[in-house]
Design a protein around this motif. Structure first.
Motif, PDB file in Angstrom:
ATOM      1  N   HIS A 175      21.757  -1.003 -13.540  1.00 20.55           N
ATOM      2  CA  HIS A 175      22.426  -0.375 -12.400  1.00 20.55           C
ATOM      3  C   HIS A 175      23.052   0.941 -12.844  1.00 20.55           C
ATOM      4  O   HIS A 175      23.583   1.052 -13.953  1.00 20.55           O
ATOM      5  CB  HIS A 175      23.505  -1.305 -11.836  1.00 20.55           C
ATOM      6  N   PHE A 198      10.290   0.154 -13.139  1.00 13.67           N
ATOM      7  CA  PHE A 198      11.268  -0.390 -14.079  1.00 13.67           C
ATOM      8  C   PHE A 198      11.807   0.716 -14.972  1.00 13.67           C
ATOM      9  O   PHE A 198      11.322   1.858 -14.950  1.00 13.67           O
ATOM     10  CB  PHE A 198      10.663  -1.528 -14.926  1.00 13.67           C
ATOM     11  N   HIS A 249      18.135  -6.562 -14.314  1.00 12.22           N
ATOM     12  CA  HIS A 249      18.178  -5.261 -13.642  1.00 12.22           C
ATOM     13  C   HIS A 249      19.237  -4.381 -14.286  1.00 12.22           C
ATOM     14  O   HIS A 249      20.236  -4.858 -14.815  1.00 12.22           O
ATOM     15  CB  HIS A 249      18.462  -5.422 -12.150  1.00 12.22           C
ATOM     16  N   PRO A 259      14.444 -12.053 -13.870  1.00 12.67           N
ATOM     17  CA  PRO A 259      14.316 -10.635 -14.228  1.00 12.67           C
ATOM     18  C   PRO A 259      15.681  -9.960 -14.293  1.00 12.67           C
ATOM     19  O   PRO A 259      16.547 -10.174 -13.440  1.00 12.67           O
ATOM     20  CB  PRO A 259      13.459 -10.056 -13.091  1.00 12.67           C
ATOM     21  N   GLU A 277       5.625  -3.242 -10.518  1.00 12.04           N
ATOM     22  CA  GLU A 277       6.969  -2.896 -10.056  1.00 12.04           C
ATOM     23  C   GLU A 277       7.593  -1.797 -10.913  1.00 12.04           C
ATOM     24  O   GLU A 277       7.439  -1.805 -12.134  1.00 12.04           O
ATOM     25  CB  GLU A 277       7.842  -4.144 -10.103  1.00 12.04           C
ATOM     26  N   SER A 305      19.510   0.716  -8.647  1.00 11.96           N
ATOM     27  CA  SER A 305      19.159  -0.312  -9.628  1.00 11.96           C
ATOM     28  C   SER A 305      17.650  -0.372  -9.776  1.00 11.96           C
ATOM     29  O   SER A 305      16.906   0.095  -8.906  1.00 11.96           O
ATOM     30  CB  SER A 305      19.705  -1.686  -9.211  1.00 11.96           C
ATOM     31  N   ALA A 306      17.209  -0.932 -10.879  1.00 14.90           N
ATOM     32  CA  ALA A 306      15.775  -1.083 -11.141  1.00 14.90           C
ATOM     33  C   ALA A 306      15.588  -2.240 -12.110  1.00 14.90           C
ATOM     34  O   ALA A 306      16.531  -2.688 -12.777  1.00 14.90           O
ATOM     35  CB  ALA A 306      15.184   0.202 -11.719  1.00 14.90           C
ATOM     36  N   ARG A 307      14.369  -2.706 -12.204  1.00 13.67           N
ATOM     37  CA  ARG A 307      14.035  -3.754 -13.164  1.00 13.67           C
ATOM     38  C   ARG A 307      14.243  -3.206 -14.585  1.00 13.67           C
ATOM     39  O   ARG A 307      13.935  -2.043 -14.868  1.00 13.67           O
ATOM     40  CB  ARG A 307      12.567  -4.143 -12.962  1.00 13.67           C
ATOM     41  N   TRP A 308      14.771  -4.045 -15.465  1.00 12.90           N
ATOM     42  CA  TRP A 308      14.994  -3.661 -16.866  1.00 12.90           C
ATOM     43  C   TRP A 308      13.955  -4.329 -17.738  1.00 12.90           C
ATOM     44  O   TRP A 308      13.642  -5.516 -17.577  1.00 12.90           O
ATOM     45  CB  TRP A 308      16.394  -4.062 -17.299  1.00 12.90           C
ATOM     46  N   ARG A 309      13.418  -3.571 -18.694  1.00 11.48           N
ATOM     47  CA  ARG A 309      12.408  -4.136 -19.586  1.00 11.48           C
ATOM     48  C   ARG A 309      12.759  -3.790 -21.031  1.00 11.48           C
ATOM     49  O   ARG A 309      13.014  -2.634 -21.370  1.00 11.48           O
ATOM     50  CB  ARG A 309      11.039  -3.576 -19.244  1.00 11.48           C
ATOM     51  N   GLU A 348       5.333   2.604 -10.184  1.00  8.73           N
ATOM     52  CA  GLU A 348       4.252   1.637 -10.102  1.00  8.73           C
ATOM     53  C   GLU A 348       3.053   2.112 -10.919  1.00  8.73           C
ATOM     54  O   GLU A 348       2.772   3.310 -11.005  1.00  8.73           O
ATOM     55  CB  GLU A 348       3.837   1.438  -8.641  1.00  8.73           C
TER      56      GLU A 348
END
Length: 391
Positions: free
Chosen positions: A16, A155, A14, A12, A153, A25-29, A128
């Motif tokens: 920043h 993102f 991320h 996965p 999660e 930071s977070a998940r990147w999609r 979420e």
């Protein structure tokens, strides 16, 4: 026609950024496979559109913390600037006049790619359950679940991608009227919508071979061509695709049309299923170029891979006296990307011969849009159903 979606990254990604003096930071999609931006700043309702556009062009992303509807308006303002409209203080540079249709195509693709990268710099946070923690944010959970599947999660994704998901949800909900079926087909996210109805009608009108016991549909997409063949009396259709989204979409559409597995069987395959059939149908991507986003995999076929794969394998999958139907636009020929002679050479080299061909001029807005950089090619475009048989 199927759409090949790039596989998600194994690890996965991320994104920043710094906010209120803290590193976050977070998940990147990104369904288009874009990497997370390296530079991120916070933006809100006070952000100036000209400044935002300059930063986006320079590769700096803007993570939105203001009102959701204002973010939509900012994206529209960025789009106007990317299209050289509404710019203040200076005139846009004169556009380069392409020397050939091929150069016009590549310049157009380059401009489209730059525009997409720029507009993707406006980012939206997701909590979420696909909730958006912004004022006046809509409920997008259903649209996101349809496109992404279950994902809990938090993102970050681009506003432009989110609007694409919402638009795809509306297409899926309302569907596309298909006169040849007297019904609607409901495209899923990432599966090419059969809005170019002329090729569907060609399959509905072409003379069927004497043996209608079985047909193969290569690259099932929404399932529209399988449905047309089944409704025309083909006893059994085996439809293939290697994209799970396409197979899921086709399965749902066939069920809505009361076509069960006994009539249309879906299989995971790269091109052909095992065996032979009296009729094999394929509507491959039409333009030999590299796609730059998921939905473009239904239009752009790098090195004509699917087209050549279909032609090279067709003779071995036809029963004696059987026919292969190739549905193909000649837009690539008018763009100088694939000459007609090359297509004919591929057909002959595959041990095939042309036993019939039906042509139709497409009816769509771009064909009459004189402002389109590719207008000359689109205006001359013809879609053909090539009836092929083994020599």
């Amino acid at each position: 026609m199927s759409v090949q979606i790039p596989a998600a990254a194994a690890v996965p990604l991320h994104i920043h950024w710094e906010e209120n003096g803290e590193q976050r930071s977070a998940r990147w999609r990104s369904e288009a496979g874009m990497p997370p931006p390296k530079r991120v700043v916070i933006a809100d309702d006070r952000t100036n559109a000209d400044i935002a556009y300059r930063m986006a062009c320079e590769g700096t992303a803007l993570l939105w913390r203001g009102d959701f509807q204002n973010a939509r308006q900012l994206l529209q303002a960025l789009a106007r600037r990317a299209d050289h409209k509404g710019r203040t203080g200076k005139k846009a540079k004169p556009a380069k006049v392409p020397a050939t249709p091929t150069e016009a195509f590549h310049l157009h693709r380059q401009a489209q790619s730059q525009r997409a990268r720029t507009l993707a710099m406006l980012l939206i946070p997701f909590d979420e359950g696909y909730t958006i923690p912004l004022r006046r944010a809509p409920d997008v959970a259903l649209a996101c679940n349809e496109a992404y599947g279950r994902f809990e999660e938090p993102f970050i994704a681009s506003m432009r991608e989110l609007l694409g998901l919402i638009g795809a949800h509306e297409w899926r909900r309302t569907g596309v009227e298909i006169p040849a079926l007297g019904a609607r087909i409901h495209p899923h996210y990432g599966v090419f919508s059969p809005v170019r109805g002329e090729y569907v009608q060609m399959v509905a009108d072409a003379p069927l071979p004497a043996d209608t016991s079985l047909a193969f549909d290569i690259g099932v997409g929404t399932g529209v061509l399988s449905a047309v063949l089944a409704r025309r009396g083909v006893a059994r259709v085996i439809a293939t695709d290697q994209d799970q989204r396409a197979l899921s979409c086709a399965r749902e559409n066939l069920a809505l049309l009361d076509l069960d597995d006994g009539q249309v069987e879906l299989r995971v395959a790269d091109l052909f299923p095992e065996g032979r059939a009296p009729l094999v149908v394929c509507n491959p991507p039409w333009v030999p170029a590299r796609p730059s986003s998921p939905i473009e995999y239904a239009v752009y076929d790098p090195d004509s891979r699917m087209l050549r794969g279909f032609l090279n394998g067709l003779a071995a999958h036809l029963t004696p006296g059987g026919e292969g139907w190739l549905i193909l636009s000649d837009l690539a020929e008018h763009l100088g990307l694939r000459p007609r002679e090359q297509l004919l050479e591929w057909i002959a080299a595959a041990g095939l011969q042309v036993v019939g061909k039906t042509d139709v001029r497409p009816i769509h807005p771009r064909a009459s849009d004189t402002t389109d950089p590719l207008h000359a090619a689109r205006a001359a475009e013809v879609t053909s159903l090539w009836r092929l048989a083994a020599k």
